[in-house]
Design a protein around this motif. Sequence first.
Motif, short mmCIF file in Angstrom:
data_model
loop_
_atom_site.label_atom_id
_atom_site.label_comp_id
_atom_site.label_asym_id
_atom_site.label_seq_id
_atom_site.Cartn_x
_atom_site.Cartn_y
_atom_site.Cartn_z
N GLY A 85 0.79 -1.22 0.00
CA GLY A 85 0.00 0.00 0.00
C GLY A 85 0.82 1.27 0.00
O GLY A 85 0.31 2.35 -0.30
N VAL A 86 2.12 1.17 0.31
CA VAL A 86 2.99 2.35 0.35
C VAL A 86 3.60 2.62 -1.02
O VAL A 86 3.58 3.75 -1.52
CB VAL A 86 4.11 2.18 1.40
N SER A 87 4.15 1.60 -1.64
CA SER A 87 4.84 1.77 -2.91
C SER A 87 3.93 2.28 -4.02
O SER A 87 4.35 3.06 -4.87
CB SER A 87 5.46 0.44 -3.35
N SER A 88 2.68 1.85 -4.03
CA SER A 88 1.76 2.28 -5.08
C SER A 88 1.58 3.80 -5.09
O SER A 88 1.37 4.40 -6.14
CB SER A 88 0.39 1.60 -4.90
N GLU A 89 1.70 4.43 -3.91
CA GLU A 89 1.59 5.88 -3.82
C GLU A 89 2.94 6.57 -3.98
O GLU A 89 3.03 7.67 -4.53
CB GLU A 89 0.98 6.27 -2.47
N LEU A 90 4.02 5.91 -3.52
CA LEU A 90 5.33 6.55 -3.51
C LEU A 90 6.04 6.45 -4.86
O LEU A 90 6.73 7.40 -5.28
CB LEU A 90 6.20 5.93 -2.41
N THR A 91 5.90 5.32 -5.53
CA THR A 91 6.62 5.11 -6.80
C THR A 91 6.38 6.22 -7.82
O THR A 91 7.35 6.70 -8.45
CB THR A 91 6.28 3.74 -7.39
N PRO A 92 5.14 6.67 -8.06
CA PRO A 92 4.94 7.75 -9.04
C PRO A 92 5.71 9.01 -8.71
O PRO A 92 6.08 9.77 -9.62
CB PRO A 92 3.42 8.00 -8.98
N GLN A 93 5.99 9.24 -7.42
CA GLN A 93 6.73 10.43 -7.02
C GLN A 93 8.24 10.28 -7.23
O GLN A 93 8.98 11.26 -7.20
CB GLN A 93 6.47 10.74 -5.55
N LEU A 94 8.69 9.03 -7.42
CA LEU A 94 10.12 8.76 -7.53
C LEU A 94 10.60 8.58 -8.96
O LEU A 94 11.80 8.56 -9.21
CB LEU A 94 10.47 7.50 -6.72
N ILE A 95 9.69 8.41 -9.90
CA ILE A 95 10.10 8.23 -11.29
C ILE A 95 10.21 9.58 -11.98
O ILE A 95 9.63 10.57 -11.53
CB ILE A 95 9.13 7.29 -12.05
N GLY A 96 10.98 9.60 -13.06
CA GLY A 96 11.17 10.86 -13.78
C GLY A 96 12.54 11.47 -13.57
O GLY A 96 12.93 12.41 -14.27
N GLY A 97 13.29 10.92 -12.62
CA GLY A 97 14.66 11.37 -12.39
C GLY A 97 15.63 10.29 -12.84
O GLY A 97 15.30 9.44 -13.66
N LYS A 98 16.83 10.30 -12.27
CA LYS A 98 17.81 9.29 -12.67
C LYS A 98 17.64 7.99 -11.89
O LYS A 98 18.12 6.94 -12.30
CB LYS A 98 19.23 9.82 -12.52
N GLY A 99 16.96 8.07 -10.76
CA GLY A 99 16.84 6.90 -9.90
C GLY A 99 15.94 5.82 -10.46
O GLY A 99 14.85 6.11 -10.98
N LYS A 100 16.39 4.58 -10.37
CA LYS A 100 15.57 3.42 -10.74
C LYS A 100 14.99 2.82 -9.46
O LYS A 100 15.66 2.76 -8.43
CB LYS A 100 16.40 2.40 -11.51
N VAL A 101 13.76 2.35 -9.55
CA VAL A 101 13.03 1.87 -8.37
C VAL A 101 12.96 0.35 -8.37
O VAL A 101 12.60 -0.27 -9.39
CB VAL A 101 11.60 2.45 -8.34
N ILE A 102 13.31 -0.26 -7.23
CA ILE A 102 13.14 -1.70 -7.03
C ILE A 102 12.23 -1.87 -5.82
O ILE A 102 12.61 -1.55 -4.70
CB ILE A 102 14.48 -2.41 -6.81
N ASP A 103 11.01 -2.36 -6.08
CA ASP A 103 9.99 -2.46 -5.04
C ASP A 103 9.92 -3.87 -4.48
O ASP A 103 9.67 -4.82 -5.22
CB ASP A 103 8.63 -2.06 -5.63
N LEU A 104 10.15 -4.02 -3.18
CA LEU A 104 10.11 -5.33 -2.54
C LEU A 104 8.73 -5.70 -2.03
O LEU A 104 8.51 -6.82 -1.55
CB LEU A 104 11.11 -5.40 -1.38
N SER A 105 7.78 -4.77 -2.08
CA SER A 105 6.42 -5.08 -1.65
C SER A 105 5.64 -5.72 -2.80
O SER A 105 6.17 -5.89 -3.89
CB SER A 105 5.70 -3.81 -1.19
N GLY A 106 4.39 -6.03 -2.57
CA GLY A 106 3.58 -6.66 -3.62
C GLY A 106 2.82 -5.67 -4.48
O GLY A 106 2.05 -6.08 -5.36
#
Length: 344
Positions: free
Chosen positions: A77-98
């Motif tokens: 429930g956290v990543s679904s809200e946080l991931t959109p805020q983290l994309i668009g920069g140089k950082g790549k996201v690896i999500d360990l939640s479901g």
Amino acid sequence: MQIGIVGATGYGGVELFRLLYSHPGVENINLYSSTQHGEFFQEIYTHVNNENYTLKDLNPDEMKQQLDIIFLATPAGVSSELTPQLIGGKGKVIDLSGDLRLKDRELYTTWYKNEAASEDVLEQSVYGLPEWNKEAIQSAGIIANPGCYPTATLIGLGPVVSRELADPSRIIIDAKSGVSGAGKKASTVTHFANTQENFRIYKVNQHQHIPEIEQQLMHWDTTAEPVTFSTHLVPMTRGIMSTIYVDLKGDYSLNELVQLYEKTYEKEPFVRIRKAGEFPCTRDVYASNYCDIGLALDERTSRLTIVSVIDNLMKGAASQAVQNMNLVLGMEETTGLHHIPVYP
């Protein structure tokens, strides 16, 4: 390389820290917590008290510009809200939640009881099972790290289901996990008095990893049907054993099946296939990124038994996430993961 771990105080987060601390490609580790920011990491986990790390509060705009990899070791429930805020920069996201594993938003809501991530984020996310999705992982900006039960189960089933050798309507998975799989938060079920010298089945036909397993089986064989999946809590700290029963469509010898598995995984550094008649136990992979597999064939019923074991906090979470990081950054996938399992 600048790394960020969101949810650093959970079991998955502290395992990520342990692995990345000695990773040769990592220059700096930034630890984030939405509830404990400002605290010293070594005061929460005294086994790392030789280093000074202060937990930071989340600043997505700053993080996505400064960090190369952002690990999300957060509750569902956290990543679904946080991931959109983290994309668009140089950082790549690896999500360990479901949150990013299921492509069907309604399916996610049904099984996880949370609002699903946006279609845009789900379309960008790549399922991070390296043994079966390596090429897509290497070019991904968002990786959905597989669940612990699905990792053991899918690596075990892949060789026979992907070749359509198994009856897709008769797959039974009997899985057991150590208590750390329930996470750090205490509960009545994980209380010492209720786990010690006790063996418990839970979430019967209701575990949230069921649709994740079925989604990948459908990818391999479009005729795949719902599986029977049972989970049990074992009075040990870590480890998963997934015992899988499949009916074969044809006649095969045990040696032929062992050779099939050996051939399938011959270039995969973290999958080890046992000789015919030999079976792994959870201790064989303790604190490592290995998945060990043993096979048994009942010639009377043409039923194959697959025994697959992993460490739920490692190959089922943190070390698989590091393996995915290595792939997405173009590094050798074994970098920082040359750990011989701990014994005894």
